[in-house]
Design a protein around this motif. Structure first.
Motif, PDB file in Angstrom:
ATOM      1  N   VAL A 150       0.878  -1.168   0.000  1.00  0.00           N
ATOM      2  CA  VAL A 150       0.000   0.000   0.000  1.00  0.00           C
ATOM      3  C   VAL A 150       0.914   1.215   0.000  1.00  0.00           C
ATOM      4  CG1 VAL A 150      -1.877   1.215   1.160  1.00  0.00           C
ATOM      5  CG2 VAL A 150      -1.721  -1.286   1.308  1.00  0.00           C
ATOM      6  N   VAL A 151       0.745   2.089  -0.981  1.00  0.00           N
ATOM      7  CA  VAL A 151       1.670   3.203  -1.160  1.00  0.00           C
ATOM      8  C   VAL A 151       0.892   4.506  -1.283  1.00  0.00           C
ATOM      9  CG1 VAL A 151       3.320   1.686  -2.335  1.00  0.00           C
ATOM     10  CG2 VAL A 151       1.735   3.076  -3.692  1.00  0.00           C
ATOM     11  N   LEU A 152       1.616   5.598  -1.147  1.00  0.00           N
ATOM     12  CA  LEU A 152       1.047   6.916  -1.418  1.00  0.00           C
ATOM     13  C   LEU A 152       2.173   7.890  -1.716  1.00  0.00           C
ATOM     14  CD1 LEU A 152       1.662   8.614   1.403  1.00  0.00           C
ATOM     15  CD2 LEU A 152      -0.451   7.528   2.155  1.00  0.00           C
ATOM     16  N   PHE A 153       1.822   8.974  -2.422  1.00  0.00           N
ATOM     17  CA  PHE A 153       2.756  10.045  -2.715  1.00  0.00           C
ATOM     18  C   PHE A 153       2.449  11.235  -1.813  1.00  0.00           C
ATOM     19  CE2 PHE A 153       2.946   8.015  -7.041  1.00  0.00           C
ATOM     20  CZ  PHE A 153       4.311   7.769  -7.053  1.00  0.00           C
ATOM     21  N   THR A 154       3.491  11.988  -1.446  1.00  0.00           N
ATOM     22  CA  THR A 154       3.306  13.170  -0.621  1.00  0.00           C
ATOM     23  C   THR A 154       4.066  14.354  -1.213  1.00  0.00           C
ATOM     24  OG1 THR A 154       5.239  12.865   0.820  1.00  0.00           O
ATOM     25  CG2 THR A 154       3.228  11.694   1.424  1.00  0.00           C
ATOM     26  N   ASP A 155       3.613  15.538  -0.858  1.00  0.00           N
ATOM     27  CA  ASP A 155       4.262  16.774  -1.274  1.00  0.00           C
ATOM     28  C   ASP A 155       5.501  16.998  -0.400  1.00  0.00           C
ATOM     29  OD1 ASP A 155       5.069  19.334  -1.856  1.00  0.00           O
ATOM     30  OD2 ASP A 155       3.134  20.276  -1.439  1.00  0.00           O
ATOM     31  N   PRO A 156       6.700  17.057  -0.987  1.00  0.00           N
ATOM     32  CA  PRO A 156       7.910  17.252  -0.172  1.00  0.00           C
ATOM     33  C   PRO A 156       7.906  18.563   0.598  1.00  0.00           C
ATOM     34  CG  PRO A 156       8.465  16.646  -2.438  1.00  0.00           C
ATOM     35  CD  PRO A 156       7.007  16.934  -2.419  1.00  0.00           C
ATOM     36  N   ASP A 157       7.127  19.536   0.128  1.00  0.00           N
ATOM     37  CA  ASP A 157       7.098  20.848   0.770  1.00  0.00           C
ATOM     38  C   ASP A 157       6.034  20.956   1.855  1.00  0.00           C
ATOM     39  OD1 ASP A 157       9.161  21.822  -0.889  1.00  0.00           O
ATOM     40  OD2 ASP A 157       7.713  22.259  -2.483  1.00  0.00           O
ATOM     41  N   ASN A 158       5.385  19.834   2.187  1.00  0.00           N
ATOM     42  CA  ASN A 158       4.362  19.833   3.229  1.00  0.00           C
ATOM     43  C   ASN A 158       4.828  18.947   4.387  1.00  0.00           C
ATOM     44  OD1 ASN A 158       2.084  19.547   4.862  1.00  0.00           O
ATOM     45  ND2 ASN A 158       0.671  19.604   3.138  1.00  0.00           N
ATOM     46  N   PRO A 159       5.558  19.510   5.344  1.00  0.00           N
ATOM     47  CA  PRO A 159       6.078  18.684   6.443  1.00  0.00           C
ATOM     48  C   PRO A 159       4.971  18.104   7.316  1.00  0.00           C
ATOM     49  CG  PRO A 159       6.453  21.020   6.886  1.00  0.00           C
ATOM     50  CD  PRO A 159       5.973  20.923   5.465  1.00  0.00           C
ATOM     51  N   THR A 160       3.814  18.771   7.369  1.00  0.00           N
ATOM     52  CA  THR A 160       2.722  18.278   8.210  1.00  0.00           C
ATOM     53  C   THR A 160       2.202  16.942   7.704  1.00  0.00           C
ATOM     54  OG1 THR A 160       2.063  20.544   8.786  1.00  0.00           O
ATOM     55  CG2 THR A 160       0.429  18.807   9.115  1.00  0.00           C
ATOM     56  N   SER A 161       1.928  16.861   6.389  1.00  0.00           N
ATOM     57  CA  SER A 161       1.402  15.604   5.858  1.00  0.00           C
ATOM     58  C   SER A 161       2.450  14.503   5.897  1.00  0.00           C
ATOM     59  CB  SER A 161       0.887  15.807   4.428  1.00  0.00           C
ATOM     60  OG  SER A 161       1.937  16.163   3.549  1.00  0.00           O
ATOM     61  N   ASN A 162       3.713  14.846   5.636  1.00  0.00           N
ATOM     62  CA  ASN A 162       4.762  13.821   5.690  1.00  0.00           C
ATOM     63  C   ASN A 162       4.900  13.250   7.092  1.00  0.00           C
ATOM     64  OD1 ASN A 162       6.621  13.592   3.031  1.00  0.00           O
ATOM     65  ND2 ASN A 162       5.761  15.647   3.159  1.00  0.00           N
TER      66      ASN A 162
END
Length: 293
Positions: A256-268
């Motif tokens: 199970v995978v997902l992509f995240t925005d590198p510029d969004n430390p909160t979601s990471n």
């Protein structure tokens, strides 16, 4: 031993017969190739379109080492390649008269191909997408968990889901998907094949949404995850992501995978807290025509 060589074809079934095992051998890293090629295969079978895309495999010693695919809209997808391999592929595609509008791959491969394509064709590459790829390790429910529950959507939720997907696309600047949604072409958008889940308050009010791709090669990608701006910071995104991720595991997904925005430390930070582990970085480059002298 056979020499390294690319074998392009329009026959997606024949391509998968030869390269399917390679794609499924690393389902997290190959997640975009798995889902994109399956969508092209399904659409081609439904429309009897034998030339829905171009597919190629790189073989060495009789084994598949890498693949590419080029969609009718010009998206070139690649599995990891060395700089020498990307240069050989760029030369081969240019020689065959193909003109990708953009390339998406792991960061090093995408950057190497963009430079090779510029060198072979004069097209100017522009970075338009950067992302972190995460794979689920041990799923961990957020603590404290917000009140409410997850609910799989039904037909009556369609307008709500479409509206929130459009808002998500506005947030991330995904104009092509906005255009398709506004044109009423939901099924042709990247969201058309998703399974959506809403997180609802105890009163039944939807406050967040997440979706998952159909399983391909044991892999499911969580995409998108969306909470309206005025409801953020309350734990809803984490709760609905755990709900969707757990459902994928229960249905038999191995990755199970997902992509995240590198510029969004909160979601990471959120995804790491609920059990996702960073795997790789991906990038996308679009190609502008060579400048006229």
């Amino acid at each position: 031993m056979l020499p390294d060589d690319w074998y392009p074809t329009h026959d997606v079934d024949g391509f998968l017969g030869r390269a399917g095992g390679f794609l499924s051998s690393r389902p997290a890293l190959h997640n975009t190739a798995l889902t994109d090629i399956e969508k092209l295969r399904s659409r081609g079978a439904a429309e009897q379109d034998a030339e829905a895309g171009v597919f190629g495999r790189l073989e060495a010693g009789g084994e598949v080492r890498a693949v590419f695919y080029l969609t009718p809209r010009g998206r070139l997808g690649l599995t990891p390649l060395s700089a020498e391999q990307t240069d050989a592929l760029a030369a081969r595609l240019a020689g065959l008269g193909h003109s990708p509008a953009n390339v998406v791959a792991d960061r090093d491969t995408a950057g190497a191909f963009a430079e090779s394509w510029r060198r072979h064709t004069g097209a100017v590459p522009e970075l338009f997408w950067r992302t972190h790829l995460y794979r689920l390790g041990t799923l961990t429910a957020p603590r404290p968990s917000p009140e409410g529950r997850g609910r799989r959507t039904s037909g009556k939720d369609r307008a709500h889901v479409v509206r929130w997907c459009r808002e998500f696309c506005v947030d991330v600047g995904e104009q092509h998907s906005i255009d398709l949604i506004d044109a009423g072409s939901w099924d042709d958008s990247r969201f058309g094949d998703r399974h959506f889940t809403l997180w609802e308050t105890p009163q039944g009010t939807p406050v967040a949404m997440a979706a998952a791709t159909p399983a391909v090669g044991g892999m499911v990608r969580v995409d998108p995850v969306y909470t309206p701006a005025h409801l953020r910071g309350r734990g809803y995104a984490g709760a609905v992501t755990v709900e969707v991720s757990g459902a994928a595991l229960a249905a038999g997904a191995t990755d199970v995978v997902l992509f995240t925005d590198p510029d969004n430390p909160t979601s990471n930070a959120l995804y790491r807290r609920i059990g996702y582990v960073h795997v790789a970085d991906f990038a996308g480059y679009r190609f502008a025509p060579p400048a006229r002298r």
